[in-house]
Write a protein that holds these residues in place. Structure first.
Motif, PDB file in Angstrom:
ATOM      1  N   ASN A 186      40.773  32.056  43.811  1.00  0.00           N
ATOM      2  CA  ASN A 186      40.077  31.245  42.812  1.00  0.00           C
ATOM      3  C   ASN A 186      38.590  31.588  42.764  1.00  0.00           C
ATOM      4  O   ASN A 186      37.985  31.598  41.689  1.00  0.00           O
ATOM      5  CB  ASN A 186      40.272  29.758  43.116  1.00  0.00           C
ATOM      6  N   ARG A 187      38.003  31.846  43.937  1.00  0.00           N
ATOM      7  CA  ARG A 187      36.584  32.211  43.978  1.00  0.00           C
ATOM      8  C   ARG A 187      36.358  33.529  43.245  1.00  0.00           C
ATOM      9  O   ARG A 187      35.381  33.682  42.498  1.00  0.00           O
ATOM     10  CB  ARG A 187      36.133  32.319  45.438  1.00  0.00           C
ATOM     11  N   GLU A 230      36.527  32.869  39.527  1.00  0.00           N
ATOM     12  CA  GLU A 230      35.298  32.256  39.016  1.00  0.00           C
ATOM     13  C   GLU A 230      34.185  33.291  38.881  1.00  0.00           C
ATOM     14  O   GLU A 230      33.401  33.258  37.919  1.00  0.00           O
ATOM     15  CB  GLU A 230      34.862  31.131  39.950  1.00  0.00           C
TER      16      GLU A 230
END
Length: 498
Positions: free
Chosen positions: A13-14, A17
């Protein structure tokens, strides 16, 4: 050897992003992923593949066998190719004789390896039309880089370490010059069909991710990365920092990696601030010509010493010279501060020469200066009547008597304006009202019509009284110059020898 099970977690997810912040999240984007086969790059590829399967960017793997470890490194190349194929990702696998490259260039093995590796990435980016190239540097790599730079002595430019995003011109400039042998046949057929993507970014999606998080990710997903023993060799400075220095510092501060990451971010912001300050000062400071940069001494004296250093580094970079060392920068700065009357050798084929109000940094073999006056500084008040040196072998003369030989480089202006006369360079929005003409027009359009070379326009001398333009030197007088009745003063630009 490689698990093909994909799922999203905090690290994935990082990364997502990060990509979204760069406009690279959707399937319209193509990212070249540098994969050595080690834990960092394998983790990055796996996370990107998970995002790709969920509608994220398309991927293309690039791997270089540096030729250091014989069959071991050849096996790693095959493993990367198999992993890419198993995950449905096209790959470019190449080999370079880096030991021979290092011997031929005289650089260290690690520097030669980096040049060959980035050469491959630039070529694959060029040939595939990728929007970005992703490399797997982690927070631990950043900490090591900052420490290495600190040990050698560095300012904000060095202590900012690696940046999350770097433009094409900076990371790929001069990289397309190493002979590589492509090892997968279909890649040879596909290459050389696209344009060079001058906007291709180099991105580091894991720069805020620790090595411990990477290893945990690999274990959680059943990945079996390759092990490069050279990463632990005390022969290399980075390995010594990794194996000895960072662990010792961690005894004092267990969060040393995060602390050094903060140092890098702070220095990056400080560096950016200094560059913006230099951007603001540069138009009044520098005149750039093919093979030379002239620094106006009046504007130079107004600069803080820190900006003077950055100005010298920028001038050297604009002239294509290797990065200057601190002693080289300081020697050049001291010479300009002292107004040395002699020619000074800087480094990298650069020399420093002095005019009346400018310091000229010249590259070896640079063409002669144009036979046209140019203003090295911003605004220069004139002595009227009198003689004002302009630098570069030119002077501005203000006299009560007309010149013996009239020429376009002389103009008559109202004597009432004598105390306000100055020369300056053009500014955005400048307009001229030609004497005898109708209305006003943009100075930019006037230069185009008169076929003034683009490289000469910014520093072309313009005579003003206060803020009013009176004369575009050598080209046209403005209606505001007056001089048709009453007392006049003659203003001319001449060679210093005249």
């Amino acid at each position: 050897m490689f698990n093909t099970f994909f799922m999203h977690d905090a690290l994935t997810n990082r990364v997502g992003e990060f990509l979204a912040a760069q406009g690279l999240r959707g399937p319209a984007a193509l990212i070249v992923v540098a994969v050595s086969g080690g834990p960092d790059s394998l983790c990055l590829l796996h996370a990107l593949a998970a995002l790709a399967r969920a509608g994220g960017p398309r991927l293309h793997v690039a791997h270089l066998d540096h030729g250091f470890r014989g069959e071991q490194s050849a096996g790693e190349a095959r493993a990367v190719a198999e992993a890419a194929a198993g995950w449905g990702i096209p790959a470019s696998i190449a080999r370079a004789d880096v030991p021979a490259l290092a011997r031929a260039s005289g650089e260290g093995a690690q520097a030669a390896a980096r040049r060959a590796r980035y050469n491959l990435l630039a070529q694959v980016a060029r040939d595939t039309g990728a929007q970005a190239v992703a490399v797997a540097h982690t927070a631990d790599d950043q900490a090591e880089t900052v420490l290495l730079h600190a040990l050698r002595g560095a300012g904000p430019a060095g202590l900012r370490g690696m940046r999350p995003v770097v433009g094409w011109g900076e990371w790929a400039g001069g990289m397309l010059n190493v002979e590589l042998r492509m090892l997968n046949a279909e890649d040879n057929a596909r290459h050389s069909t696209f344009h060079i993507p001058h906007s291709t970014l180099l991105i580091r999606p894991l720069l805020d991710t620790s090595r411990a998080e990477v290893l945990a990710y690999c274990a959680a997903h059943g990945l079996s990365p390759a092990d490069d023993p050279s990463n632990r060799s005390p022969r290399y400075a980075r390995s010594r920092v990794r194996q000895r220095l960072l662990p010792a510092l961690a005894e004092e501060n267990p969060q040393v990696v995060a602390a050094l990451g903060r140092t890098a971010r702070i220095c990056a912001d400080d560096y950016d601030f200094m560059q913006r300050a230099l951007d603001a000062a540069w138009p009044a400071l520098a005149v750039e010509r093919p093979g030379s940069v002239a620094l106006g001494l009046a504007a130079w004296r107004d600069l803080h010493p820190a900006l003077r250093r950055y100005a010298l580094r920028r001038a050297a970079a604009r002239l294509g010279a290797p990065e200057l060392s601190f002693p080289q920068v300081e020697a050049a700065r001291a010479a300009i501060d002292a107004g040395s009357p002699r020619r000074v050798e800087i480094a990298g084929g650069l020399s420093l020469e002095f005019g009346y109000n400018s310091a000229l940094i010249r590259a070896a073999g640079a063409p002669p200066e144009p036979d046209t006056p140019q203003l090295a500084g911003g605004r220069l008040a004139l002595v009227a009547p009198g003689r004002t040196p302009l630098g570069g072998g030119w002077a501005c003369v203000a006299a009560e008597e007309p010149p013996a030989q009239p020429s376009p480089w002389w103009v008559a202006v109202s004597a009432e304006l004598a105390g306000e006369l100055a020369l300056r360079r053009r500014r955005p929005g400048d307009r001229i009202r030609p004497a005898g003409g109708r209305g006003g027009r943009r100075l930019q359009d006037f230069f185009v019509d008169r076929k003034v070379p683009r490289r000469l326009r910014d520093a072309w001398p313009i005579l003003v009284a206060g803020e009013a333009i009176l004369w575009v030197a050598g080209l046209r007088a403005d209606a505001r110059a007056g001089g048709r009745g009453g007392a006049v003063i003659w203003v001319g630009i001449v060679r210093e020898t005249e």
